[in-house]
Design a protein around this motif. Structure first.
Motif, PDB file in Angstrom:
ATOM      1  N   HIS A   1       0.847  -1.191   0.000  1.00 17.82           N
ATOM      2  CA  HIS A   1       0.000   0.000   0.000  1.00 17.82           C
ATOM      3  C   HIS A   1       0.885   1.244   0.000  1.00 17.82           C
ATOM      4  O   HIS A   1       2.035   1.217   0.449  1.00 17.82           O
TER       5      HIS A   1
ATOM      6  N   GLU B   1      -4.532   5.704   2.430  1.00 12.08           N
ATOM      7  CA  GLU B   1      -3.843   4.500   1.983  1.00 12.08           C
ATOM      8  C   GLU B   1      -4.357   4.150   0.601  1.00 12.08           C
ATOM      9  O   GLU B   1      -5.562   3.959   0.405  1.00 12.08           O
TER      10      GLU B   1
ATOM     11  N   ASP C   1      -4.417   1.466  -2.405  1.00 10.50           N
ATOM     12  CA  ASP C   1      -4.220   0.039  -2.613  1.00 10.50           C
ATOM     13  C   ASP C   1      -3.753  -0.201  -4.045  1.00 10.50           C
ATOM     14  O   ASP C   1      -4.468   0.110  -4.992  1.00 10.50           O
ATOM     15  N   GLY C   2      -2.542  -0.753  -4.205  1.00 12.14           N
ATOM     16  CA  GLY C   2      -2.022  -1.064  -5.532  1.00 12.14           C
ATOM     17  C   GLY C   2      -1.476   0.164  -6.231  1.00 12.14           C
ATOM     18  O   GLY C   2      -1.141   1.163  -5.600  1.00 12.14           O
TER      19      GLY C   2
END
Length: 257
Positions: free
Chosen positions: A154, A169, A171-172
């Motif tokens: 993250h 955050e 993701d990816g």
């Protein structure tokens, strides 16, 4: 993982520009430099590579062949390779959407895990490329980042604006735009400039990417800011408060002056 850092060639931040009688800014003879926000993005990308988070940092710009100088600056800072998308006659009217589309078209042939760019260019101050590119890629975005770290797949990003600070955050893969607080750019030394000349710099014909570069925005008017009026001197605090109250500074804030 590869990081792509889009950059722009702008009039140096220390140079004062003027609008000509014809309503344009003549950049002839002016010192041109790497956009300061993009410079911070390059620095942060290099720090991520040095920390082992990324394996390669690629810098990219869109415009004329003259933009090679800012790419060489980024290479001298430590970027691994550079790409110039030559947009020819369309360079003068490139807007944020056109640049975002060019970036997406280029990224289709590569495997990038992060796009890290400056939050805005100091010449137009629009700051639209990051958000538009994220929408075109369908990637998460974080704008005006002042801190960035990688955590278990993250991206943890601290973003700030006039309303406060928030931590996100992603993701990816994601698109992150850098504030000046994100990183302090390293000094470019003469040996690094010499080494940068040996690093790969690829030129791509913008027409080969099949992107419609028709501008969706136009400049209606360009003019110098109004001349600042002379200030006044006040004798004491009471006179200062009276002078402020005369301008009704709190009328739109729901408070009484």
């Amino acid at each position: 993982m590869r990081i792509l850092v889009p950059v722009k060639r702008v009039v140096d931040a220390n140079v004062r520009v003027r609008v000509s009688a014809s309503g344009v800014i003549d950049t002839g003879g002016l010192k041109m430099s790497l956009n300061p926000f993009d410079e911070c993005a390059v620095e942060k990308a290099l720090q991520l590579r040095e920390a082992g988070v990324a394996t390669r940092v690629t810098v990219l710009t869109c415009g004329h062949a003259t933009s090679q100088d800012v790419l060489r600056t980024a290479l001298a800072m430590g970027a691994d390779d550079a790409v110039l998308i030559d947009t020819g006659a369309a360079s003068a009217t490139l807007d944020s959407l056109a640049v975002a589309r060019l970036l997406r078209a280029y990224m289709a042939a590569g495997d990038f895990g992060l796009v890290l760019c400056g939050k805005q260019a100091i010449d137009s101050d629009i700051g639209g490329v990051a958000a538009m590119l994220a929408a075109l890629l369908d990637w998460p975005q974080a704008l005006n980042a002042s801190a960035l770290s990688a955590r278990s797949g993250h991206w943890q990003v601290t973003c700030g604006d006039d309303g406060g600070t928030s931590t996100w955050e992603l993701d990816g893969p994601g698109v992150i735009s850098a504030d000046l607080r994100l990183a302090e750019p390293r000094r470019v030394t003469l040996p690094s400039i010499v080494k940068a000349k040996q690093k790969p710099l690829v030129m791509i014909d913008g027409a080969s990417l099949g992107v419609d570069l028709t501008p969706r925005t136009t400049i209606v008017e360009l003019r110098d800011p109004p001349v600042r009026e002379a200030g006044i001197k006040v004798a004491n605090t009471a006179a200062l408060l009276d002078a402020l109250a005369a301008h009704h500074p709190f009328d739109n804030l729901g408070a009484n002056a």
